[in-house]
Design an enzyme around this catalytic site. Structure first.
Site, short mmCIF file in Angstrom:
data_model
loop_
_atom_site.label_atom_id
_atom_site.label_comp_id
_atom_site.label_asym_id
_atom_site.label_seq_id
_atom_site.Cartn_x
_atom_site.Cartn_y
_atom_site.Cartn_z
N CYS A 97 0.83 -1.21 0.00
CA CYS A 97 0.00 0.00 0.00
C CYS A 97 0.86 1.26 0.00
O CYS A 97 1.59 1.53 0.96
CB CYS A 97 -0.91 -0.04 1.23
SG CYS A 97 -1.79 1.48 1.56
N CYS A 100 -0.03 3.84 2.75
CA CYS A 100 0.40 3.33 4.06
C CYS A 100 1.86 3.68 4.32
O CYS A 100 2.25 3.99 5.45
CB CYS A 100 0.25 1.82 4.13
SG CYS A 100 -1.45 1.23 3.96
#
Length: 174
Positions: A97, A100
């Site tokens: 991600c 993230c």
């Protein structure tokens, strides 16, 4: 990751290759390293505390890493997050991600600014799908604020530092 690899490298080298006969270190060196502590096998085998301090340098972590931890399993989550006396920010993330990877360090920095009043638990959803399902995480990054084992606040997606600071102030209080 690099620290783990370095530690494994040191652990794989036989002690006899690491041991170096020490002469009495100069007093100026001793005064500079007197604040260091020694926890390795190599250090414990040295004759005096002064020689130990002069021979080694401890591995230490910054405040960020003392307040932040990776959840290992469900029992670890139970013990360190749900039973925590302090409020805990739980970062549900994934290695793949992109947002993230931006939010994680930013959130760690903001938690560190709280000086121990709040903890941060990092949960990789690929490793802990059961926790992600239990807390209804449908997108990453998802950040939960837990107090006394209960979810008190939540956000999904990336936030800037001002928004993160407001989120943490609401959790910790003034």
């Amino acid at each position: 990751m690099a620290q783990k690899l370095l530690l494994r490298l040191f652990q794989s080298v036989p002690l006899k290759h690491l041991s170096v006969p020490l002469r009495s270190p100069p007093s100026s060196l001793l005064s500079r390293v007197s604040a260091l502590s020694c926890h390795t096998v190599l250090c414990r085998s040295l004759p005096t505390t002064a020689a130990r301090a002069a021979a080694t340098r401890t591995f230490s972590t910054t405040q960020v890493f003392r307040d932040t931890f990776n959840v290992q399993d469900g029992d670890d989550f139970q013990d360190r997050v749900l039973k925590s006396q302090k409020p805990v920010v739980v970062d549900f993330h994934a290695q793949w991600c992109g947002p993230c990877k931006i939010l994680g360090p930013r959130l760690e920095k903001m938690v560190a600014k709280q000086k121990g009043r709040v903890l941060m638990a990092k949960v990789d959803i690929d490793d802990h799908t059961d926790l992600a399902l239990e807390y209804e995480v449908s997108a990453v990054p998802t950040v939960l604020a837990l107090k006394n084992g209960s979810v008190v606040d939540k956000f999904v997606g990336i936030k800037d530092e001002d928004q993160l600071e407001a989120f943490l102030k609401k959790l910790v209080g003034p």
